[in-house]
Structures are given as structure tokens and as C-alpha cells.
Scaffold this motif. Structure first.
Motif, PDB file in Angstrom:
ATOM      1  N   GLY A  20     -26.194  -7.471   2.671  1.00 22.23           N
ATOM      2  CA  GLY A  20     -27.496  -7.068   2.151  1.00 22.23           C
ATOM      3  C   GLY A  20     -28.042  -7.945   1.046  1.00 22.23           C
ATOM      4  N   HIS A  21     -27.414  -9.102   0.795  1.00 21.03           N
ATOM      5  CA  HIS A  21     -27.905 -10.036  -0.211  1.00 21.03           C
ATOM      6  C   HIS A  21     -28.971 -10.946   0.384  1.00 21.03           C
ATOM      7  N   ARG A  22     -30.023 -11.215  -0.370  1.00 24.47           N
ATOM      8  CA  ARG A  22     -31.080 -12.134   0.091  1.00 24.47           C
ATOM      9  C   ARG A  22     -30.492 -13.518   0.340  1.00 24.47           C
ATOM     10  N   ILE A  23     -30.934 -14.143   1.419  1.00 22.49           N
ATOM     11  CA  ILE A  23     -30.509 -15.501   1.756  1.00 22.49           C
ATOM     12  C   ILE A  23     -31.739 -16.312   2.149  1.00 22.49           C
ATOM     13  N   SER A  24     -31.577 -17.620   2.155  1.00 28.41           N
ATOM     14  CA  SER A  24     -32.678 -18.504   2.523  1.00 28.41           C
ATOM     15  C   SER A  24     -32.872 -18.490   4.040  1.00 28.41           C
ATOM     16  N   TYR A  25     -34.036 -18.953   4.456  1.00 28.52           N
ATOM     17  CA  TYR A  25     -34.330 -19.064   5.888  1.00 28.52           C
ATOM     18  C   TYR A  25     -33.322 -19.991   6.567  1.00 28.52           C
ATOM     19  N   GLU A  26     -32.928 -21.054   5.903  1.00 34.75           N
ATOM     20  CA  GLU A  26     -31.981 -22.016   6.466  1.00 34.75           C
ATOM     21  C   GLU A  26     -30.623 -21.356   6.695  1.00 34.75           C
ATOM     22  N   THR A  27     -30.161 -20.579   5.708  1.00 33.36           N
ATOM     23  CA  THR A  27     -28.886 -19.879   5.850  1.00 33.36           C
ATOM     24  C   THR A  27     -28.978 -18.845   6.966  1.00 33.36           C
ATOM     25  N   LEU A  42     -26.986 -18.262  14.589  1.00 33.52           N
ATOM     26  CA  LEU A  42     -26.360 -19.030  15.665  1.00 33.52           C
ATOM     27  C   LEU A  42     -24.866 -18.754  15.807  1.00 33.52           C
ATOM     28  N   ASP A  43     -24.279 -18.095  14.813  1.00 35.81           N
ATOM     29  CA  ASP A  43     -22.845 -17.813  14.793  1.00 35.81           C
ATOM     30  C   ASP A  43     -22.594 -16.447  15.440  1.00 35.81           C
ATOM     31  N   ARG A  44     -22.185 -16.459  16.701  1.00 35.62           N
ATOM     32  CA  ARG A  44     -21.984 -15.209  17.444  1.00 35.62           C
ATOM     33  C   ARG A  44     -20.970 -14.291  16.754  1.00 35.62           C
ATOM     34  N   GLY A  45     -19.937 -14.858  16.183  1.00 32.21           N
ATOM     35  CA  GLY A  45     -18.932 -14.063  15.484  1.00 32.21           C
ATOM     36  C   GLY A  45     -19.511 -13.351  14.272  1.00 32.21           C
ATOM     37  N   TYR A  46     -20.417 -14.007  13.578  1.00 31.35           N
ATOM     38  CA  TYR A  46     -21.064 -13.392  12.410  1.00 31.35           C
ATOM     39  C   TYR A  46     -22.073 -12.337  12.855  1.00 31.35           C
ATOM     40  N   ARG A  47     -22.794 -12.624  13.905  1.00 33.00           N
ATOM     41  CA  ARG A  47     -23.872 -11.754  14.388  1.00 33.00           C
ATOM     42  C   ARG A  47     -23.333 -10.456  14.988  1.00 33.00           C
ATOM     43  N   SER A  48     -22.193 -10.520  15.672  1.00 36.96           N
ATOM     44  CA  SER A  48     -21.663  -9.358  16.373  1.00 36.96           C
ATOM     45  C   SER A  48     -20.900  -8.435  15.424  1.00 36.96           C
ATOM     46  N   VAL A  49     -21.273  -7.161  15.433  1.00 39.05           N
ATOM     47  CA  VAL A  49     -20.574  -6.146  14.650  1.00 39.05           C
ATOM     48  C   VAL A  49     -19.576  -5.438  15.553  1.00 39.05           C
ATOM     49  N   ALA A  50     -20.018  -5.008  16.728  1.00 37.21           N
ATOM     50  CA  ALA A  50     -19.144  -4.334  17.690  1.00 37.21           C
ATOM     51  C   ALA A  50     -19.759  -4.438  19.082  1.00 37.21           C
ATOM     52  N   GLU A  51     -18.881  -4.485  20.081  1.00 41.56           N
ATOM     53  CA  GLU A  51     -19.335  -4.492  21.465  1.00 41.56           C
ATOM     54  C   GLU A  51     -18.304  -3.740  22.290  1.00 41.56           C
ATOM     55  N   THR A  52     -18.775  -2.783  23.068  1.00 43.16           N
ATOM     56  CA  THR A  52     -17.889  -1.964  23.887  1.00 43.16           C
ATOM     57  C   THR A  52     -18.458  -1.881  25.297  1.00 43.16           C
ATOM     58  N   ILE A  53     -17.586  -2.094  26.281  1.00 43.47           N
ATOM     59  CA  ILE A  53     -17.973  -1.921  27.679  1.00 43.47           C
ATOM     60  C   ILE A  53     -17.447  -0.547  28.114  1.00 43.47           C
ATOM     61  N   GLU A  54     -18.342   0.278  28.572  1.00 44.37           N
ATOM     62  CA  GLU A  54     -18.006   1.632  29.014  1.00 44.37           C
ATOM     63  C   GLU A  54     -18.550   1.780  30.430  1.00 44.37           C
ATOM     64  N   HIS A  55     -17.648   1.763  31.418  1.00 43.94           N
ATOM     65  CA  HIS A  55     -18.029   1.762  32.829  1.00 43.94           C
ATOM     66  C   HIS A  55     -18.962   0.579  33.068  1.00 43.94           C
ATOM     67  N   ARG A  56     -20.164   0.781  33.481  1.00 38.20           N
ATOM     68  CA  ARG A  56     -21.031  -0.378  33.721  1.00 38.20           C
ATOM     69  C   ARG A  56     -22.027  -0.609  32.584  1.00 38.20           C
ATOM     70  N   TYR A  57     -21.829   0.017  31.457  1.00 37.91           N
ATOM     71  CA  TYR A  57     -22.731  -0.118  30.306  1.00 37.91           C
ATOM     72  C   TYR A  57     -22.086  -0.949  29.197  1.00 37.91           C
ATOM     73  N   ARG A  58     -22.926  -1.668  28.467  1.00 33.99           N
ATOM     74  CA  ARG A  58     -22.466  -2.426  27.303  1.00 33.99           C
ATOM     75  C   ARG A  58     -23.188  -1.884  26.081  1.00 33.99           C
ATOM     76  N   VAL A  59     -22.402  -1.402  25.123  1.00 36.19           N
ATOM     77  CA  VAL A  59     -22.953  -0.946  23.852  1.00 36.19           C
ATOM     78  C   VAL A  59     -22.752  -2.099  22.877  1.00 36.19           C
ATOM     79  N   SER A  60     -23.844  -2.587  22.326  1.00 37.37           N
ATOM     80  CA  SER A  60     -23.819  -3.761  21.464  1.00 37.37           C
ATOM     81  C   SER A  60     -24.460  -3.456  20.113  1.00 37.37           C
ATOM     82  N   THR A  61     -23.719  -3.763  19.056  1.00 36.86           N
ATOM     83  CA  THR A  61     -24.236  -3.607  17.698  1.00 36.86           C
ATOM     84  C   THR A  61     -24.172  -4.972  17.026  1.00 36.86           C
TER      85      THR A  61
END
Length: 116
Positions: free
Chosen positions: A14-21, A27-46
Motif C-alpha cells: 500500500g505504499h505509493r510508488i512511481s509509474y516506472e516501478t 510485468l512480474d507475474r510472481g509479484y502480481r499473483s496473490v493466489a490462484e486455484t483451479i476448481e473443476h473447470r474454473y480458475r479463481v484468480s486473485t
């Protein structure tokens, strides 16, 4: 343009960052992804958004900007087409987003049970 009118970007804490940061972190998928769960044929993505998706609709002055989002997708990438109710929730903190992810799973399980 006054600083208050400029887009505001935030890291996962929650800290302010620059547009560049912000751009680098998005672009960093690991940073962007909080949680992902596949449940039957559904994907829950946070994910971390890093900015309010709709500050005019979502911001709560008591809680700050909504920086995280949970969606439910089918394998085809369609948001909830079988259940017929779109699921989209925004959260101000990572902790709330993670709790919201599990709430989305509960929501999905209830809807699937009713549909079957």
C-alpha cells in the motif's frame, strides 16, 4: 495538473510508488499473483492491481484504494459463463484479498452444488 489528480500507484503493502516501478512490478507475474486455484473447470484468480481500477466507484476513504482483484474464470477464459453471475471483487489490502480468494472459492462451491 495537481498531484492529487495524477494516477496513484501502490505496491502490495500500500505504499505509493512511481509509474516506472509500477510498470516493472506489473510485468512480474510472481509479484502480481496473490493466489490462484483451479476448481473443476474454473480458475479463481486473485491479483495485485497496483492502482484503483475505478477510484470513483471503489475507493473507501476509510480503507484506501482497492489494489487487489479476484475473478472467477472458466478454462476458456470467460468470467463465470456457466454460473451466469459474474464474480469480481476488489480489496484494499493483500490480507483482505487472500480472504476474498477463499470466499470466492466458497461462493463457487455453493453455486456449483445448487446447479448440480
Amino acid at each position: 495538473m495537481p498531484d492529487d489528480d495524477l494516477p496513484k500507484y501502490f505496491d502490495r503493502d500500500g505504499h505509493r510508488i512511481s509509474y516506472e516501478t509500477y510498470g516493472r512490478l506489473r510485468l512480474d507475474r510472481g509479484y502480481r499473483s496473490v493466489a490462484e486455484t483451479i476448481e473443476h473447470r474454473y480458475r479463481v484468480s486473485t491479483i495485485w492491481l497496483g492502482k484503483d481500477p475505478r477510484p470513483d466507484l471503489c475507493s473507501d476513504p476509510g480503507n484506501g484504494p482497492r489494489l487487489f482483484e479476484t475473478l472467477i474464470f472458466t478454462p476458456q477464459g470467460i468470467v463465470n459463463s456457466v454460473i451466469h453471475t459474474p464474480y469480481l471483487c476488489w480489496y484494499p489490502t493483500e490480507l483482505e484479498a487472500l480472504a476474498g480468494h477463499y470466499e470466492a472459492l466458497r461462493w463457487l462451491r455453493v453455486r456449483r452444488a445448487v446447479a448440480n
